[in-house]
Structures are given as structure tokens and as C-alpha cells.
Write a protein that holds these residues in place. Structure first.
Motif, PDB file in Angstrom:
ATOM      1  N   PHE A 126       0.603   9.471  -5.273  1.00 12.75           N
ATOM      2  CA  PHE A 126       0.470  10.556  -4.472  1.00 12.75           C
ATOM      3  C   PHE A 126       0.276  11.947  -5.318  1.00 12.75           C
TER       4      PHE A 126
ATOM      5  N   VAL B 176       0.568   4.001  -2.625  1.00  9.04           N
ATOM      6  CA  VAL B 176       0.239   5.373  -2.384  1.00  9.04           C
ATOM      7  C   VAL B 176       1.339   6.581  -2.857  1.00  9.04           C
ATOM      8  N   SER B 177       2.605   6.056  -2.723  1.00 10.05           N
ATOM      9  CA  SER B 177       3.560   7.015  -3.141  1.00 10.05           C
ATOM     10  C   SER B 177       3.408   7.134  -4.557  1.00 10.05           C
TER      11      SER B 177
ATOM     12  N   LEU C 284      -8.844   2.550   0.163  1.00 13.65           N
ATOM     13  CA  LEU C 284      -8.176   1.286   0.689  1.00 13.65           C
ATOM     14  C   LEU C 284      -9.223   0.405   1.886  1.00 13.65           C
TER      15      LEU C 284
ATOM     16  N   SER D 120      -4.731  11.616  -7.659  1.00 17.77           N
ATOM     17  CA  SER D 120      -5.604  10.303  -7.559  1.00 17.77           C
ATOM     18  C   SER D 120      -6.572  10.219  -6.349  1.00 17.77           C
TER      19      SER D 120
ATOM     20  N   PHE E  67      -8.045   7.558  -3.812  1.00 18.34           N
ATOM     21  CA  PHE E  67      -7.373   6.365  -3.479  1.00 18.34           C
ATOM     22  C   PHE E  67      -8.186   5.743  -2.455  1.00 18.34           C
TER      23      PHE E  67
ATOM     24  N   ILE F 131       0.840  -1.297   0.147  1.00 17.63           N
ATOM     25  CA  ILE F 131       0.113  -0.021  -0.030  1.00 17.63           C
ATOM     26  C   ILE F 131       0.847   1.165  -0.093  1.00 17.63           C
ATOM     27  N   LYS F 132       1.859   1.046   0.951  1.00 22.15           N
ATOM     28  CA  LYS F 132       2.813   2.296   0.676  1.00 22.15           C
ATOM     29  C   LYS F 132       3.439   2.607  -0.471  1.00 22.15           C
TER      30      LYS F 132
END
Ligand code: SF4
Length: 290
Positions: free
Chosen positions: A182, A178-179, A190, A186, A188, A174-175
């Protein structure tokens, strides 16, 4: 000092597998047997017991001969369920409520226009079923390599997880996602759909692994959650995966003073008890007591 053998809790069947077995056993007893589309649980011993009750595994919908079929705790796609119903086949679902939660999350994300990403093994029946519930284009993956082929990224990305994945690994995935998303304006979403039983089982197994010099993970070869459990604890201490007590090698035990045992979510308590007794026998053969 004798060898200390410790079993992690929870071990043995999870609630979803226990529920699926109750359903299929009841139906088999009432009807003198029933067909099952794929293994209801990924455990050879349990499947042999069901076969003794008259249950028969079919690997493809085309092979169903009777008027009813049991689908597994991993669930199936709505298309497959519809196809079976169109053929006049009664579908007896044992889909685990945690899997159902992931399926409905995927469907809701897709309805709202999100690209659905399922963090999981693409070939696993549960993951295929979840993607089926998304009902359109979706991605099943364990790494973020797919991002390279999606430039620019879709504005809306929604992520769910296969229920049995390792939370820390999902978090890393996920990290990265997301990066990547970012700076691209977006939207996003989860939804953490890892099952509570698996989360607790993995946490307790990892805790036990820090206290022992050997871990044995008991479960069927096909079982995804057993595989994930073994991978997790192998990072902490030497680990072996066994389907039954007969697979334990005495050479693994040399010099070990503390041994931990944990079962996968589809492992019957009886298989765990056999492993514990076998370990006691083997360690007392060393002149040690369990
Ligand atoms: S491991 Fe979790 S999601 Fe899978 S069947 Fe068991 S309770 Fe359900």
C-alpha cells in the motif's frame, strides 16, 4: 431417533473433470487406448477404469512412446506443449476452462510487466502450468513470507489463485499483500480465479458442517480440492477424509446423530453412493437407522 445422513450438493464430478473424462474416454474408445501425461483426474478408481480402456499414464514427457498424449484438466505450460509438438506428438488437451482463465490471466499480467504471484501449492501441476503461462519470473506461494525477499517491492504486482483454493484464505492472503504494497506506490492487480464449482462446493459443505456432528470428505489422496475441502470443514466440525467406503471406521460414528458427506470435484458419484450405503449399514449396526 435414527442417525441422519446428509449429502451436500454439489458433490461428485465438477464440470471440468466430467469434460476431461468425456474427452479421454472418447479418444481411448476411438483409438483403442491413449497415453496420458499424469493422471487426468486425481482419483485412483477413475484412473483404473481408464486403464481398462487401454489408457496408460506416463509421468514424464520423455516416457511418451506413441504419437498422441492427453494432458490433464490442470493444464500444462505452453513450453511443454510446444516441446511435445516439436517431437511430432499430438497434444489432446483437457484443460478445464476455469484453469485456462487463470492461465490467460497470468499471461496478460506478465505481458503488462506485472510480477505474477500465484496463490497456490507450488508443486501442484496446475500451479506450475499457470506460472509457465506467465512465461517469466513468478512466484507460487500460500503465504506472504516471500515479501521479505522483495524489498523494495516491484511496482507492479498481479495476483491470481489456484482454482481450488479456499476463498476466505485467499482473501486473507490478499489483505496482507495489499497492506504490504500500500505505501510503496504499487500498481496492484487481483484476478479472482477460484473456480465457481469449488466456491459453491465449499460453501455448501461448510453450511452442512454447521448442522452435523461429523463430516466425511470423499476423494482421492492426491486430490488438491478434496484436501482443501477437508481442511475447510475440519474447522467447523470433526472431519475425516476417505478415498472409499472401506476406510470408514466404526469408532468415528460413536455418539454421532447427524453425519454429512461431500465429495471432491474428482470423486465419482458411485464412490459417494458406496460411502452413503456403508454409513447406513454401520449406523444400523449400532441399532440405529439411516
Ligand atoms: S475443480 Fe473447477 S477448475 Fe478444477 S477441473 Fe473442476 S471445474 Fe475445473
Amino acid at each position: 431417533m435414527g442417525v441422519k445422513i446428509e449429502k451436500a450438493a454439489p458433490s461428485g464430478f465438477c464440470s471440468g473433470v466430467g469434460r476431461a473424462l468425456e474427452i479421454v474416454t472418447r479418444v481411448a474408445r476411438e483409438r483403442g487406448g491413449v497415453e496420458m501425461l499424469g493422471a487426468v483426474v486425481h482419483n485412483a478408481r477413475v484412473m483404473a477404469e481408464l486403464e481398462a480402456l487401454g489408457c496408460r499414464v506416463v509421468t514424464s514427457p520423455a516416457d511418451i512412446r506413441g504419437g498422441a498424449v492427453v494432458t490433464s484438466a490442470h493444464g500444462v505450460s505452453p513450453e511443454l506443449e510446444d516441446e511435445l509438438k516439436r517431437r511430432g506428438i499430438e497434444v489432446i488437451s483437457t484443460t478445464c476452462p476455469f484453469v485456462r482463465r487463470a492461465q490467460t490471466a497470468a499471461r496478460e499480467l506478465a505481458r503488462k510487466g506485472f510480477l505474477v504471484v500465484v496463490y497456490g501449492e507450488a508443486a501442484h501441476p496446475e500451479v506450475k502450468g499457470i506460472l509457465g503461462w506467465a512465461g517469466g519470473p513468478g512466484i507460487a506461494t500460500l503465504d506472504t513470507g516471500f515479501l521479505a525477499s522483495l524489498q523494495p517491492l516491484p511496482r507492479r504486482i498481479g495476483v491470481v489463485s489456484q482454482t481450488t483454493q479456499v476463498p476466505a484464505q485467499f482473501q486473507r492472503f490478499i489483505k496482507k499483500l495489499v497492506s504490504a504494497a500500500f505505501t510503496q506506490n504499487s500498481d496492484f492487480r487481483l484476478l479472482d480465479t477460484i473456480c465457481h464449482d469449488i466456491r459453491e462446493r465449499q460453501a455448501q459443505a461448510a453450511r452442512l458442517a454447521t448442522r452435523v456432528d461429523l463430516m466425511l470428505i470423499v476423494g482421492g489422496r492426491e486430490s488438491a480440492n478434496t484436501r482443501h475441502l477437508a481442511r475447510l470443514v475440519a474447522r467447523i466440525t470433526p472431519t475425516h477424509r476417505v478415498a472409499s467406503a472401506g476406510e470408514i471406521s466404526q469408532s468415528w460414528l460413536a455418539g454421532k446423530q447427524r453425519i454429512g458427506v461431500v465429495g471432491g470435484a474428482s470423486t465419482p458419484e458411485s464412490a459417494l453412493e458406496e460411502v452413503l450405503s456403508r454409513l447406513k449399514e454401520l449406523t444400523s449396526d449400532h441399532g440405529q437407522s439411516g
